[in-house]
Design a protein around this motif. Structure first.
Motif, PDB file in Angstrom:
ATOM      1  N   PRO A 100       0.832  -1.215   0.000  1.00  0.00           N
ATOM      2  CA  PRO A 100       0.000   0.000   0.000  1.00  0.00           C
ATOM      3  C   PRO A 100       0.859   1.255   0.000  1.00  0.00           C
ATOM      4  O   PRO A 100       1.997   1.254   0.479  1.00  0.00           O
ATOM      5  CB  PRO A 100      -0.803  -0.137   1.296  1.00  0.00           C
ATOM      6  CG  PRO A 100       0.051  -0.990   2.179  1.00  0.00           C
ATOM      7  CD  PRO A 100       0.764  -1.945   1.272  1.00  0.00           C
ATOM      8  N   LEU A 101       0.300   2.323  -0.517  1.00  0.00           N
ATOM      9  CA  LEU A 101       0.974   3.618  -0.559  1.00  0.00           C
ATOM     10  C   LEU A 101       0.334   4.573   0.437  1.00  0.00           C
ATOM     11  O   LEU A 101      -0.869   4.455   0.739  1.00  0.00           O
ATOM     12  CB  LEU A 101       0.906   4.205  -1.970  1.00  0.00           C
ATOM     13  CG  LEU A 101       1.658   3.432  -3.059  1.00  0.00           C
ATOM     14  CD1 LEU A 101       1.423   4.070  -4.420  1.00  0.00           C
ATOM     15  CD2 LEU A 101       3.147   3.353  -2.758  1.00  0.00           C
ATOM     16  N   PRO A 102       1.100   5.552   0.933  1.00  0.00           N
ATOM     17  CA  PRO A 102       0.542   6.497   1.914  1.00  0.00           C
ATOM     18  C   PRO A 102      -0.318   7.592   1.303  1.00  0.00           C
ATOM     19  O   PRO A 102      -0.787   8.470   2.023  1.00  0.00           O
ATOM     20  CB  PRO A 102       1.800   7.094   2.569  1.00  0.00           C
ATOM     21  CG  PRO A 102       2.859   6.976   1.531  1.00  0.00           C
ATOM     22  CD  PRO A 102       2.556   5.732   0.771  1.00  0.00           C
ATOM     23  N   THR A 103      -0.535   7.561  -0.004  1.00  0.00           N
ATOM     24  CA  THR A 103      -1.336   8.590  -0.660  1.00  0.00           C
ATOM     25  C   THR A 103      -2.815   8.220  -0.631  1.00  0.00           C
ATOM     26  O   THR A 103      -3.185   7.045  -0.608  1.00  0.00           O
ATOM     27  CB  THR A 103      -0.897   8.762  -2.123  1.00  0.00           C
ATOM     28  OG1 THR A 103      -0.934   7.486  -2.775  1.00  0.00           O
ATOM     29  CG2 THR A 103       0.511   9.319  -2.203  1.00  0.00           C
ATOM     30  N   SER A 104      -3.654   9.250  -0.651  1.00  0.00           N
ATOM     31  CA  SER A 104      -5.095   9.020  -0.740  1.00  0.00           C
ATOM     32  C   SER A 104      -5.583   9.092  -2.183  1.00  0.00           C
ATOM     33  O   SER A 104      -6.566   8.441  -2.553  1.00  0.00           O
ATOM     34  CB  SER A 104      -5.856  10.042   0.111  1.00  0.00           C
ATOM     35  OG  SER A 104      -5.554  11.363  -0.304  1.00  0.00           O
ATOM     36  N   SER A 105      -4.897   9.896  -3.005  1.00  0.00           N
ATOM     37  CA  SER A 105      -5.243   9.998  -4.421  1.00  0.00           C
ATOM     38  C   SER A 105      -3.967  10.339  -5.184  1.00  0.00           C
ATOM     39  O   SER A 105      -3.654  11.505  -5.412  1.00  0.00           O
ATOM     40  CB  SER A 105      -6.315  11.068  -4.661  1.00  0.00           C
ATOM     41  OG  SER A 105      -6.616  11.173  -6.036  1.00  0.00           O
ATOM     42  N   LEU A 106      -3.216   9.322  -5.568  1.00  0.00           N
ATOM     43  CA  LEU A 106      -1.899   9.511  -6.156  1.00  0.00           C
ATOM     44  C   LEU A 106      -1.977  10.262  -7.478  1.00  0.00           C
ATOM     45  O   LEU A 106      -2.794   9.933  -8.345  1.00  0.00           O
ATOM     46  CB  LEU A 106      -1.217   8.158  -6.354  1.00  0.00           C
ATOM     47  CG  LEU A 106       0.201   8.168  -6.919  1.00  0.00           C
ATOM     48  CD1 LEU A 106       1.068   7.144  -6.203  1.00  0.00           C
ATOM     49  CD2 LEU A 106       0.177   7.858  -8.419  1.00  0.00           C
ATOM     50  N   ALA A 107      -1.115  11.281  -7.616  1.00  0.00           N
ATOM     51  CA  ALA A 107      -1.069  12.040  -8.856  1.00  0.00           C
ATOM     52  C   ALA A 107      -0.099  11.426  -9.846  1.00  0.00           C
ATOM     53  O   ALA A 107      -0.402  11.287 -11.029  1.00  0.00           O
ATOM     54  CB  ALA A 107      -0.667  13.491  -8.579  1.00  0.00           C
ATOM     55  N   SER A 108       1.099  11.033  -9.371  1.00  0.00           N
ATOM     56  CA  SER A 108       2.089  10.427 -10.240  1.00  0.00           C
ATOM     57  C   SER A 108       3.240   9.899  -9.398  1.00  0.00           C
ATOM     58  O   SER A 108       3.245  10.044  -8.170  1.00  0.00           O
ATOM     59  CB  SER A 108       2.598  11.423 -11.288  1.00  0.00           C
ATOM     60  OG  SER A 108       3.392  10.769 -12.257  1.00  0.00           O
ATOM     61  N   LEU A 109       4.233   9.317 -10.072  1.00  0.00           N
ATOM     62  CA  LEU A 109       5.446   8.859  -9.397  1.00  0.00           C
ATOM     63  C   LEU A 109       6.638   9.120 -10.297  1.00  0.00           C
ATOM     64  O   LEU A 109       6.511   9.285 -11.516  1.00  0.00           O
ATOM     65  CB  LEU A 109       5.350   7.385  -9.001  1.00  0.00           C
ATOM     66  CG  LEU A 109       5.236   6.315 -10.094  1.00  0.00           C
ATOM     67  CD1 LEU A 109       6.600   5.950 -10.688  1.00  0.00           C
ATOM     68  CD2 LEU A 109       4.577   5.072  -9.536  1.00  0.00           C
ATOM     69  N   ALA A 110       7.828   9.158  -9.685  1.00  0.00           N
ATOM     70  CA  ALA A 110       9.066   9.367 -10.426  1.00  0.00           C
ATOM     71  C   ALA A 110      10.145   8.491  -9.806  1.00  0.00           C
ATOM     72  O   ALA A 110      10.389   8.558  -8.606  1.00  0.00           O
ATOM     73  CB  ALA A 110       9.481  10.838 -10.396  1.00  0.00           C
ATOM     74  N   MET A 111      10.783   7.682 -10.634  1.00  0.00           N
ATOM     75  CA  MET A 111      11.860   6.816 -10.188  1.00  0.00           C
ATOM     76  C   MET A 111      13.187   7.555 -10.268  1.00  0.00           C
ATOM     77  O   MET A 111      13.464   8.232 -11.261  1.00  0.00           O
ATOM     78  CB  MET A 111      11.891   5.565 -11.077  1.00  0.00           C
ATOM     79  CG  MET A 111      13.085   4.644 -10.884  1.00  0.00           C
ATOM     80  SD  MET A 111      13.076   3.782  -9.308  1.00  0.00           S
ATOM     81  CE  MET A 111      11.595   2.791  -9.485  1.00  0.00           C
ATOM     82  N   SER A 112      14.007   7.450  -9.234  1.00  0.00           N
ATOM     83  CA  SER A 112      15.310   8.095  -9.262  1.00  0.00           C
ATOM     84  C   SER A 112      16.196   7.427 -10.305  1.00  0.00           C
ATOM     85  O   SER A 112      16.037   6.232 -10.592  1.00  0.00           O
ATOM     86  CB  SER A 112      15.976   8.031  -7.890  1.00  0.00           C
ATOM     87  OG  SER A 112      16.409   6.712  -7.603  1.00  0.00           O
ATOM     88  N   PRO A 113      17.147   8.163 -10.900  1.00  0.00           N
ATOM     89  CA  PRO A 113      18.029   7.562 -11.921  1.00  0.00           C
ATOM     90  C   PRO A 113      18.834   6.380 -11.397  1.00  0.00           C
ATOM     91  O   PRO A 113      19.199   5.490 -12.168  1.00  0.00           O
ATOM     92  CB  PRO A 113      18.944   8.726 -12.323  1.00  0.00           C
ATOM     93  CG  PRO A 113      18.157   9.959 -11.992  1.00  0.00           C
ATOM     94  CD  PRO A 113      17.368   9.608 -10.767  1.00  0.00           C
ATOM     95  N   THR A 114      19.116   6.340 -10.107  1.00  0.00           N
ATOM     96  CA  THR A 114      19.870   5.234  -9.528  1.00  0.00           C
ATOM     97  C   THR A 114      19.008   4.014  -9.264  1.00  0.00           C
ATOM     98  O   THR A 114      19.526   2.911  -9.033  1.00  0.00           O
ATOM     99  CB  THR A 114      20.534   5.660  -8.214  1.00  0.00           C
ATOM    100  OG1 THR A 114      19.509   6.032  -7.270  1.00  0.00           O
ATOM    101  CG2 THR A 114      21.465   6.840  -8.433  1.00  0.00           C
ATOM    102  N   GLY A 115      17.684   4.190  -9.262  1.00  0.00           N
ATOM    103  CA  GLY A 115      16.771   3.094  -8.980  1.00  0.00           C
ATOM    104  C   GLY A 115      16.610   2.777  -7.514  1.00  0.00           C
ATOM    105  O   GLY A 115      15.949   1.793  -7.160  1.00  0.00           O
ATOM    106  N   ASN A 116      17.175   3.612  -6.625  1.00  0.00           N
ATOM    107  CA  ASN A 116      17.112   3.345  -5.186  1.00  0.00           C
ATOM    108  C   ASN A 116      15.905   3.977  -4.501  1.00  0.00           C
ATOM    109  O   ASN A 116      15.568   3.581  -3.386  1.00  0.00           O
ATOM    110  CB  ASN A 116      18.386   3.853  -4.504  1.00  0.00           C
ATOM    111  CG  ASN A 116      19.625   3.125  -4.974  1.00  0.00           C
ATOM    112  OD1 ASN A 116      19.548   1.941  -5.319  1.00  0.00           O
ATOM    113  ND2 ASN A 116      20.751   3.810  -5.013  1.00  0.00           N
TER     114      ASN A 116
END
Length: 481
Positions: free
Chosen positions: A203-219
């Motif tokens: 589960p995610l801590p968001t109530s209505s997720l807008a988007s996500l972004a992965m860091s270039p390192t993948g961490n």
């Protein structure tokens, strides 16, 4: 700078191949491949846009909705197309009729076809391996991953967004997808090397997720709430929440744009207000705040597009921006924050490939491009506003060169293109920046966007239904005597 002839295109579907040797174009229901050195046509396909039998049977209502939402785009036109990572395959999708065609560059007779079925199709794109195609259905029902290698499909239910809310790790091994199950946001982690086998689901801590972004390192993964709540969370791929960032003063609305630094050390966060927060990845605290001000510091270089330069040059050749001296004042449009989607805030955040420059466009200063300078690790960390580019028309798009860290192209929906570079060398041998206005030598061409070639030596210029390319003129090396 040399310009090619003007060519037709539809839906801005023009793209360089990953190696830069070919250029792909979609014109209505036709797919065309040209060589970039001569612009001679290498391959052309007239793609069958007929819907699948299932789509014909169930689409009486859905197609009428698609027509009303798609505007001038015909059902028989290509809506998405793209290259595989090795330039061997091309896909052409007809989202309005739920069909994706796969074409092979070196075998004009080979083809494949994917039929979406009753769930419909809103978007298709390649996975990083170049042998898997992602198909997002209508209404957020599922995403289907079709493998060209095995002919099998993997189905994942209830993606949050078809145009955002998912990412691959930089090496393409893992696929991260934001999903909505039982009215709660979740994140699924899938192993691309094991036919997208589910590895984790949390589960995610968001109530209505807008988007996500992965860091270039993948961490790390940054996720943020919708437009009403300014809250950003940083998680590990295992699902551990590392931090939750909220500004001390309530900005009123949520987050609009997020951009990771190329090495993953910093995260730029911009909302609908006039502030950009720079978070660092050790403490996840805001180490700097970039704030829009009507007064430009005197240490900042200000470049202004010359007035009537198109008439003076008759739209051909190039002319330098005017360098302004002394204190300068910007005209900032104060948007009504009580109305939905106010015209304010960070419209674009983009780092250059070296990570020492950050491009920012604020929607309430539509004619300006801001370039912030970030110090090297050996210097004191005090980001500063380095340059401001002022134009006579609102800026539509600005793109960093993918290879050269100090090269930028700007488009303003005019018959011209604008460049900025800090690679010029003056008479004393020192590097300095330069900004130029370049006319597109044709009639009735309004440059809306640009896309750099993979080698950074040229770019595609997009009009509404046509395009051209521009390439740097390389100095010939003198012959040895």
């Amino acid at each position: 700078m040399d310009f090619t002839e003007i060519y037709r295109q539809s839906s801005s579907l023009v793209a360089f191949s990953p190696g830069g040797h070919f250029i792909l174009t979609a014109v209505e229901d036709r797919v065309i491949v040209r060589r970039t050195d001569t612009f001679q046509i290498t391959r052309t396909w007239l793609v069958d846009s007929s819907p699948s039998p299932t789509n014909v049977f169930f689409s009486s209502k859905s197609l009428s909705k698609a027509k009303s939402s798609s505007g001038p785009i015909s059902d028989g036109w290509v809506t998405h197309c793209g290259w595989s990572c090795d330039s061997e395959y091309i896909f052409a999708a007809f989202a309005n009729v739920g069909v994706v065609h796969i074409l092979k560059l070196r075998d004009e007779t080979w083809s494949g076809r994917i039929e979406a079925g009753t769930e419909g199709l809103t978007k298709a794109e390649w996975a990083p391996d170049g042998r898997t195609i992602l198909c997002f259905s209508e209404w957020g029902l599922r995403v289907t991953l079709w493998s060209l290698a095995t002919g099998n499909a993997t189905y994942i239910q209830f993606p949050v967004h078809p145009d955002r809310g998912y990412a691959f790790r930089a090496d393409g091994r893992y696929f991260f997808l934001a999903e909505r199950h039982k009215s709660k946001d979740t994140l699924g982690v899938y192993d691309a090397a094991e036919s997208y086998k589910l590895m984790r689901h949390f589960p995610l801590p968001t109530s209505s997720l807008a988007s996500l972004a992965m860091s270039p390192t993948g961490n790390h993964i940054a996720i943020w709430e919708g437009p009403l709540d300014y809250k950003l969370h940083v998680l590990t791929p295992a699902g551990n929440v590392l931090t939750t960032f909220t500004p001390e003063s309530d900005p009123g609305l949520g987050i609009r744009n997020v951009a990771w630094h190329p090495n993953g050390m910093f995260l730029a966060v911009g909302g609908w207000d006039d502030r950009i927060y720079i978070l660092e990845s050790l403490s996840w605290s805001a180490v700097a705040t970039l704030e829009l001000s009507s007064r430009i510091p005197t240490s900042t270089k200000v470049w202004r597009e010359p007035s009537n330069w198109m008439e003076l040059t008759e739209g051909r050749g190039f002319l330098s921006y005017e360098r302004l001296s002394g204190p300068q004042v910007l005209s900032i449009v104060r948007a009504d924050q009580t109305k939905p989607s106010p015209k304010s805030g960070a419209l674009q955040l983009e780092w250059n490939n070296g990570g020492d420059l950050l491009l920012v466009r604020f929607e309430n200063v539509p004619t300006a491009v801001f370039i912030y300078d970030f110090p090297s690790p050996q210097q004191e960390f005090v980001p500063r506003l380095r340059s401001v580019l002022l134009h006579g028309s609102p800026v539509f798009n600005a793109r960093w060169n993918p290879v050269r860290k100090g090269s930028l192209v700007v488009c303003c929906n005019t018959q011209s293109v604008y460049t900025w570079s800090d690679e010029w060398v003056n008479e004393s041998g020192e590097e300095e920046e330069m900004a130029e206005c370049i006319g597109v030598p044709t009639h009735k061409f309004e440059t809306r966007d640009a896309k750099w070639a993979p080698d950074g030596k040229g770019f595609i210029l997009y009009d509404k239904d046509q395009f051209c390319c521009a390439f740097e003129v390389e100095d010939e090396e003198p012959e040895a005597t």
